[in-house]
Design a protein around this motif. Sequence first.
Motif, mmCIF file in Angstrom:
data_model
loop_
_atom_site.group_PDB
_atom_site.id
_atom_site.type_symbol
_atom_site.label_atom_id
_atom_site.label_comp_id
_atom_site.label_asym_id
_atom_site.label_seq_id
_atom_site.Cartn_x
_atom_site.Cartn_y
_atom_site.Cartn_z
ATOM 1 N N GLU A 124 1.030 -1.230 -0.022
ATOM 2 C CA GLU A 124 0.199 -0.082 0.151
ATOM 3 C C GLU A 124 0.703 1.136 0.128
ATOM 4 O OE1 GLU A 124 -3.977 1.815 2.560
ATOM 5 O OE2 GLU A 124 -3.378 -0.337 2.414
ATOM 6 N N LEU A 125 1.925 1.186 0.727
ATOM 7 C CA LEU A 125 3.012 2.297 0.863
ATOM 8 C C LEU A 125 3.359 2.892 -0.786
ATOM 9 C CD1 LEU A 125 4.867 4.352 2.218
ATOM 10 C CD2 LEU A 125 6.529 2.582 2.296
ATOM 11 N N ARG A 126 3.791 1.796 -1.495
ATOM 12 C CA ARG A 126 4.342 1.978 -2.737
ATOM 13 C C ARG A 126 3.165 2.513 -3.788
ATOM 14 N NH1 ARG A 126 7.002 -3.855 -4.613
ATOM 15 N NH2 ARG A 126 6.914 -2.774 -6.610
ATOM 16 N N ASP A 127 1.959 2.217 -3.561
ATOM 17 C CA ASP A 127 0.704 2.909 -4.407
ATOM 18 C C ASP A 127 0.765 4.269 -3.814
ATOM 19 O OD1 ASP A 127 0.430 0.399 -5.680
ATOM 20 O OD2 ASP A 127 -1.560 -0.143 -4.148
ATOM 21 N N VAL A 128 0.730 4.715 -2.632
ATOM 22 C CA VAL A 128 0.646 5.854 -2.121
ATOM 23 C C VAL A 128 1.796 6.671 -2.620
ATOM 24 C CG1 VAL A 128 1.002 7.370 0.239
ATOM 25 C CG2 VAL A 128 -0.459 5.229 0.071
ATOM 26 N N LEU A 129 2.918 6.193 -2.379
ATOM 27 C CA LEU A 129 4.149 6.880 -2.963
ATOM 28 C C LEU A 129 4.276 7.148 -4.752
ATOM 29 C CD1 LEU A 129 7.107 5.355 -1.041
ATOM 30 C CD2 LEU A 129 6.050 7.643 -0.690
ATOM 31 N N HIS A 130 3.417 6.305 -5.235
ATOM 32 C CA HIS A 130 3.468 6.515 -6.723
ATOM 33 C C HIS A 130 2.203 7.488 -6.898
ATOM 34 C CE1 HIS A 130 1.679 4.960 -10.761
ATOM 35 N NE2 HIS A 130 2.877 5.322 -10.729
ATOM 36 N N ASP A 131 1.357 7.689 -6.198
ATOM 37 C CA ASP A 131 0.238 8.666 -6.386
ATOM 38 C C ASP A 131 0.800 9.955 -5.903
ATOM 39 O OD1 ASP A 131 -1.648 6.766 -7.197
ATOM 40 O OD2 ASP A 131 -2.506 6.724 -5.281
ATOM 41 N N HIS A 132 1.607 10.091 -4.936
ATOM 42 C CA HIS A 132 2.373 11.448 -4.625
ATOM 43 C C HIS A 132 3.322 11.835 -5.496
ATOM 44 C CE1 HIS A 132 1.654 10.917 -0.001
ATOM 45 N NE2 HIS A 132 0.641 11.071 -0.725
ATOM 46 N N ARG A 133 4.275 11.015 -6.302
ATOM 47 C CA ARG A 133 4.977 11.442 -7.518
ATOM 48 C C ARG A 133 4.218 11.840 -8.469
ATOM 49 N NH1 ARG A 133 7.248 7.365 -11.754
ATOM 50 N NH2 ARG A 133 5.004 7.659 -12.214
ATOM 51 N N ASN A 134 3.106 11.293 -8.875
ATOM 52 C CA ASN A 134 2.187 11.626 -9.887
ATOM 53 C C ASN A 134 1.685 13.067 -9.793
ATOM 54 O OD1 ASN A 134 2.895 9.540 -11.288
ATOM 55 N ND2 ASN A 134 1.089 8.353 -10.999
ATOM 56 N N TYR A 135 1.177 13.190 -8.548
ATOM 57 C CA TYR A 135 0.764 14.518 -8.015
ATOM 58 C C TYR A 135 1.553 15.779 -8.184
ATOM 59 C CZ TYR A 135 -1.064 18.098 -4.929
ATOM 60 O OH TYR A 135 -1.405 19.393 -4.427
ATOM 61 N N VAL A 136 2.733 15.573 -7.643
ATOM 62 C CA VAL A 136 3.849 16.634 -7.770
ATOM 63 C C VAL A 136 4.127 16.861 -9.215
ATOM 64 C CG1 VAL A 136 6.101 17.207 -7.325
ATOM 65 C CG2 VAL A 136 4.763 16.042 -5.456
ATOM 66 N N VAL A 137 4.266 15.918 -10.151
ATOM 67 C CA VAL A 137 4.487 16.151 -11.617
ATOM 68 C C VAL A 137 3.351 16.977 -12.278
ATOM 69 C CG1 VAL A 137 4.661 14.919 -13.684
ATOM 70 C CG2 VAL A 137 6.049 13.950 -11.852
ATOM 71 N N GLU A 138 2.042 16.322 -11.795
ATOM 72 C CA GLU A 138 1.000 17.098 -12.525
ATOM 73 C C GLU A 138 0.575 18.459 -12.170
ATOM 74 O OE1 GLU A 138 -3.947 16.580 -12.682
ATOM 75 O OE2 GLU A 138 -2.774 15.175 -11.813
ATOM 76 N N MET A 139 1.064 18.697 -10.954
ATOM 77 C CA MET A 139 0.886 20.109 -10.227
ATOM 78 C C MET A 139 1.961 20.987 -10.830
ATOM 79 S SD MET A 139 -1.956 20.249 -8.458
ATOM 80 C CE MET A 139 -1.711 21.748 -7.504
ATOM 81 N N PHE A 140 3.213 20.537 -10.638
ATOM 82 C CA PHE A 140 4.161 21.464 -11.454
ATOM 83 C C PHE A 140 3.948 21.784 -13.050
ATOM 84 C CE2 PHE A 140 7.753 20.363 -8.053
ATOM 85 C CZ PHE A 140 6.851 21.227 -6.919
ATOM 86 N N SER A 141 3.584 20.663 -13.547
ATOM 87 C CA SER A 141 3.228 20.871 -14.860
ATOM 88 C C SER A 141 2.230 21.748 -15.395
ATOM 89 C CB SER A 141 2.956 19.457 -15.686
ATOM 90 O OG SER A 141 2.608 19.380 -17.167
ATOM 91 N N GLN A 142 1.136 21.759 -14.326
ATOM 92 C CA GLN A 142 0.074 22.572 -14.747
ATOM 93 C C GLN A 142 0.112 24.150 -14.173
ATOM 94 O OE1 GLN A 142 -3.463 21.224 -12.425
ATOM 95 N NE2 GLN A 142 -3.599 19.499 -13.971
ATOM 96 N N HIS A 143 1.029 24.435 -13.381
ATOM 97 C CA HIS A 143 1.095 25.726 -12.548
ATOM 98 C C HIS A 143 2.405 26.526 -13.082
ATOM 99 C CE1 HIS A 143 -2.879 25.176 -10.716
ATOM 100 N NE2 HIS A 143 -2.416 24.107 -10.497
ATOM 101 N N THR A 144 3.635 25.900 -13.522
ATOM 102 C CA THR A 144 4.802 26.397 -13.796
ATOM 103 C C THR A 144 5.430 25.938 -14.760
ATOM 104 O OG1 THR A 144 6.758 27.314 -12.799
ATOM 105 C CG2 THR A 144 5.926 25.295 -11.825
ATOM 106 N N GLU A 145 6.096 26.557 -15.582
ATOM 107 C CA GLU A 145 7.189 25.923 -16.706
ATOM 108 C C GLU A 145 8.668 25.959 -15.982
ATOM 109 O OE1 GLU A 145 6.653 27.917 -20.211
ATOM 110 O OE2 GLU A 145 4.823 26.974 -20.555
ATOM 111 N N LYS A 146 8.880 26.515 -14.733
ATOM 112 C CA LYS A 146 10.222 26.551 -14.353
ATOM 113 C C LYS A 146 10.658 25.476 -13.468
ATOM 114 C CE LYS A 146 9.662 31.735 -14.634
ATOM 115 N NZ LYS A 146 9.950 33.106 -13.755
ATOM 116 N N LEU A 147 9.667 24.508 -12.957
ATOM 117 C CA LEU A 147 10.380 23.377 -12.295
ATOM 118 C C LEU A 147 9.941 22.088 -12.816
ATOM 119 C CD1 LEU A 147 8.772 24.661 -8.754
ATOM 120 C CD2 LEU A 147 11.100 24.773 -9.665
ATOM 121 N N LYS A 148 10.880 21.265 -12.941
ATOM 122 C CA LYS A 148 10.683 20.051 -13.735
ATOM 123 C C LYS A 148 11.051 18.669 -13.056
ATOM 124 C CE LYS A 148 11.807 17.968 -18.518
ATOM 125 N NZ LYS A 148 12.544 18.541 -19.587
#
Length: 389
Positions: free
Chosen positions: A290-314
């Motif tokens: 379950e932890l691995r699923d949580v961490l995977h979702d967390h990774r995807n969340y950060v990627v999505e939020m940075f992609s949507q809201h700024t071009e300065k962080l990758k």
Amino acid sequence: MINFTNVHNRKQTRSVKWDILQAVFQSEEVLPMWVADMDFQTPQPVIDALVERSTHGIFGYTILDNDVKYSIAEWLERRHNWSIDTEWLSFSPGVVASLHMAIQAFTEPNDKVLIQTPVYTPFYNVIKKHDREVVKNTLIYKDNSYHIDFDDFEEKLKSGVKVFVLCSPHNPVGRVWHKEELKKMADLCLTYNVLLISDEIHGDLTFPGNKHIPIASLSDEIRQETITFMSPSKTFNLAGLQASYIITADKKKRSILTDQLESQGHHMLNTMGNFAMEAAYKHGDAWLDELRDVLHDHRNYVVEMFSQHTEKLKVIHSEGTYLLWIDCSRLNLDDNSLKKFMIENAKVGLNAGIEYGDEGKQFMRMNIACPRATLEEGVKRIINAVQGK
């Protein structure tokens, strides 16, 4: 269902991550997302085992018996398809301590030790501390990921390198090395008679589609020339209990390393680490899944939020660990200014990329092993700071 959403107050628990913010960041206002431990409670069976042991009330010297050793062997077989002999096991308080011992045992002052940069800071420190020479095989940053420069790798081995220290999965860039990459590195080490030391402390923490392969499991020949460091500490958030183990198949090498460990008193585990390790490996599978699923979702969340809201962080594409490697070069800040920006503007405590070598300039490392509310707050702070809010 295991609850990974509860926010636990870790302040005033002598936590490195939470209780020395002023000393590390010169501010008590930052949200700490730096040092590599998790803000999740360890599995309940581990807590229960520690409570039961503590009620005994006597904490004398403890042995590492077959129950502990078999729990490790069964875990490696079950989770990584690696069959080991329990005779191959040695123990130490932690992977960094093991690295100190191995470098002293198998090299001499001025010997060359190869690492793949940017990489976990203690790799540099241990090598330099014992007057060995750091040799870099710089990873190639391309297509939002990192790759091995095998031509350079071989040239460095040819130069007289005695030991290669592999980070697998890689901290901080998040690569889970493929079988072909591991095989090629190992074969080159065999060709040039270079001892392979593999830090695999993050091996249990991979994302879907990626599988950690212990490099020593590739063949009998590779196994004889490899020393592997592992621990339940990252997997189950047990770092403060100081329990790790070393897998050395070759009897002569194991004897040399054991002598080194014993000569400096690093061959035993504390009582609580002893019992926690066994409980985690016997009863931690469901929690880890379950932890691995949580961490995977967390990774995807950060990627999505940075992609949507700024071009300065990758966010660099991560295949494992709970540490994200973030390219901040588009902020056009030097390293001191970047660190200051994250502390003073974003009020988030991250690890500065420069800590992992010159190749980490204009990068930051973020720890996402925290409840979702904490993660969302940290991401929001960073985005608002970048947007000038």
